[in-house]
Design an enzyme around this catalytic site. Structure first.
Site, PDB file in Angstrom:
ATOM      1  N   ASP A  74       0.843  -1.202   0.000  1.00 35.11           N
ATOM      2  CA  ASP A  74       0.000   0.000   0.000  1.00 35.11           C
ATOM      3  C   ASP A  74       0.878   1.252   0.000  1.00 35.11           C
ATOM      4  O   ASP A  74       0.373   2.373  -0.069  1.00 35.11           O
ATOM      5  CB  ASP A  74      -1.013  -0.012   1.156  1.00 35.11           C
ATOM      6  CG  ASP A  74      -0.366  -0.106   2.511  1.00 35.11           C
ATOM      7  OD1 ASP A  74       0.877  -0.197   2.593  1.00 35.11           O
ATOM      8  OD2 ASP A  74      -1.104  -0.080   3.526  1.00 35.11           O
ATOM      9  N   SER A  75       2.210   1.061   0.004  1.00 36.09           N
ATOM     10  CA  SER A  75       3.136   2.177  -0.216  1.00 36.09           C
ATOM     11  C   SER A  75       2.930   2.751  -1.623  1.00 36.09           C
ATOM     12  O   SER A  75       3.455   3.824  -1.927  1.00 36.09           O
ATOM     13  CB  SER A  75       4.588   1.726  -0.018  1.00 36.09           C
ATOM     14  OG  SER A  75       4.852   0.555  -0.767  1.00 36.09           O
ATOM     15  N   ASP A 118      -1.097  -6.108  -0.325  1.00 36.20           N
ATOM     16  CA  ASP A 118      -1.504  -5.460   0.926  1.00 36.20           C
ATOM     17  C   ASP A 118      -3.009  -5.245   0.977  1.00 36.20           C
ATOM     18  O   ASP A 118      -3.608  -4.755   0.005  1.00 36.20           O
ATOM     19  CB  ASP A 118      -0.839  -4.082   1.044  1.00 36.20           C
ATOM     20  CG  ASP A 118       0.321  -4.082   2.014  1.00 36.20           C
ATOM     21  OD1 ASP A 118       0.367  -4.955   2.911  1.00 36.20           O
ATOM     22  OD2 ASP A 118       1.196  -3.200   1.872  1.00 36.20           O
ATOM     23  N   LYS A 152      -1.433  -9.399   2.695  1.00 34.55           N
ATOM     24  CA  LYS A 152      -0.701  -8.978   3.900  1.00 34.55           C
ATOM     25  C   LYS A 152      -1.586  -8.036   4.693  1.00 34.55           C
ATOM     26  O   LYS A 152      -2.292  -7.196   4.111  1.00 34.55           O
ATOM     27  CB  LYS A 152       0.621  -8.297   3.527  1.00 34.55           C
ATOM     28  CG  LYS A 152       1.370  -7.717   4.746  1.00 34.55           C
ATOM     29  CD  LYS A 152       2.813  -7.404   4.448  1.00 34.55           C
ATOM     30  CE  LYS A 152       3.072  -6.066   3.798  1.00 34.55           C
ATOM     31  NZ  LYS A 152       2.579  -4.882   4.560  1.00 34.55           N
ATOM     32  N   GLU A 170      -1.711  -5.570   8.453  1.00 28.55           N
ATOM     33  CA  GLU A 170      -0.960  -4.964   9.554  1.00 28.55           C
ATOM     34  C   GLU A 170      -1.678  -5.201  10.883  1.00 28.55           C
ATOM     35  O   GLU A 170      -2.872  -4.900  10.995  1.00 28.55           O
ATOM     36  CB  GLU A 170      -0.812  -3.452   9.327  1.00 28.55           C
ATOM     37  CG  GLU A 170       0.004  -3.115   8.093  1.00 28.55           C
ATOM     38  CD  GLU A 170       0.234  -1.614   7.914  1.00 28.55           C
ATOM     39  OE1 GLU A 170      -0.153  -0.816   8.804  1.00 28.55           O
ATOM     40  OE2 GLU A 170       0.797  -1.245   6.872  1.00 28.55           O
ATOM     41  N   GLU A 200       8.838  -4.308  10.616  1.00 31.62           N
ATOM     42  CA  GLU A 200       9.308  -3.026  10.077  1.00 31.62           C
ATOM     43  C   GLU A 200       9.868  -2.146  11.187  1.00 31.62           C
ATOM     44  O   GLU A 200       9.223  -1.922  12.221  1.00 31.62           O
ATOM     45  CB  GLU A 200       8.140  -2.316   9.356  1.00 31.62           C
ATOM     46  CG  GLU A 200       8.556  -0.977   8.762  1.00 31.62           C
ATOM     47  CD  GLU A 200       7.570  -0.421   7.737  1.00 31.62           C
ATOM     48  OE1 GLU A 200       6.605  -1.120   7.370  1.00 31.62           O
ATOM     49  OE2 GLU A 200       7.789   0.728   7.308  1.00 31.62           O
TER      50      GLU A 200
HETATM   51  O1  KIV Z   1       3.548  -1.148   1.688  1.00 35.75           O
HETATM   52  C1  KIV Z   1       4.727  -1.508   1.748  1.00 35.75           C
HETATM   53  O2  KIV Z   1       5.568  -1.173   0.892  1.00 35.75           O
HETATM   54  C2  KIV Z   1       5.132  -2.342   2.873  1.00 35.75           C
HETATM   55  C3  KIV Z   1       6.587  -2.628   3.023  1.00 35.75           C
HETATM   56  C4  KIV Z   1       7.305  -1.433   3.515  1.00 35.75           C
HETATM   57  C5  KIV Z   1       6.834  -3.808   3.869  1.00 35.75           C
HETATM   58  O3  KIV Z   1       4.318  -2.747   3.641  1.00 35.75           O
END
Ligand code: KIV
Length: 271
Positions: A51-52, A90, A120, A122, A189
């Site tokens: 989600d980055s 994500d 994934k 969080e 992280e």
């Molecule tokens: O969204 C992302 O890029 C991440 C990584 C930093 C692990 O969750």
């Protein structure tokens, strides 16, 4: 021969074998077809559609604004490019925190509409019911603990997490909980290296670090950061393999000059 060279398709079971046999796992983010094709052909084990994308692709300050539809768009572009890597997607902010039924329906949408191989999420204990429900549906789940950017407004800053006793204890117990639930791996992280190493030793599933030192089972970086496309982000944990910002900037300047001067196109560049 390394497992990396031996396997034609990376699965969650391959990652577990890598941990069991002491081979480090390589992971990078990817958000679009062209970049994912290059990353996959280089032989990366895991591509994370992070989600980055909210930051690096869309220019938002945080990961919070990106939507489920947008994540599915990025993930499906990546999946179309990939032949070998495991693609993990994500779950975006707001798509799973409400309740476990909402979480399951978001995870199913990602799997059905993007073709990704795993998701994934969080968090630890606070989202365990959702993780259990998603796992029961046969969807592989990667956990994410430590600095969890979707909670940035709770943390207040992007500083190293779990430096204090209580937060560190909680992180260890969350990691064990995720393992017991059946997650196939966990991202840690921005936490102290010694704590990350302890977690990697105490749980059987692979631990992938970002800013978590070398004592874990694998590493992940944001691809735009490691290529130096983003020249404003320089945390201590980041190794830059290129200065693409500079190289691309110079190429664009050269192109502009060539167009303005009439040098481009030349005789050989026309019909
Ligand atoms: O969204 C992302 O890029 C991440 C990584 C930093 C692990 O969750």
């Amino acid at each position: 021969m390394s497992i990396h060279k031996e396997v034609k398709k990376v699965t969650t079971h391959v990652l577990q074998r890598m941990k069991d046999e002491g081979e480090k796992i390589s992971m990078l983010t990817g958000y679009d077809f062209s970049m994912a094709k290059i990353i996959d052909s280089a032989g990366i084990d895991v591509i994370l559609v992070g989600d980055s994308a909210s930051n690096v692709m869309a220019g938002h300050e945080t990961t919070l604004p990106i939507t489920l539809d947008q994540m599915i768009y990025h993930a499906s572009s990546v999946v179309r490019a990939v032949e070998r890597s495991l693609v993990v997607v994500d779950m975006p902010f707001g798509s799973y925190q409400g309740n476990s039924l909402e979480a399951l329906s978001s995870a199913i949408r990602i799997m059905k509409e993007s073709g990704g191989h795993a998701i994934k999420m969080e968090g630890g204990e606070e989202i365990i019911e959702s993780i259990n429900r998603i796992l029961t549906a046969g969807i592989p789940v990667m956990g994410h603990l430590g600095l969890t950017p979707q909670s940035i407004y709770k943390f207040g800053t992007y500083v190293v997490r779990a430096k204090e006793g209580e937060e560190a204890e909680r992180l260890i117990s969350d990691a064990k909980l995720l393992e017991e639930a059946g997650c196939f791996a966990i991202v840690l992280e921005k936490i102290p290296a010694a704590l990350a190493e302890k977690v990697a030793k105490e749980v059987r599933i692979p631990i992938i670090g970002i800013g978590a030192g070398g004592g874990v089972d694998g590493q992940v970086l944001v691809v735009h950061d490691m290529l130096g496309i983003n020249n404003e982000f320089n945390p201590r944990f980041l190794r830059k393999y290129h200065n693409l910002y500079k190289e691309m900037h110079n190429s664009f300047e050269q192109y502009i000059d060539d167009v303005k001067s009439g040098d481009f196109p030349n005789e050989g560049e026309q019909y």
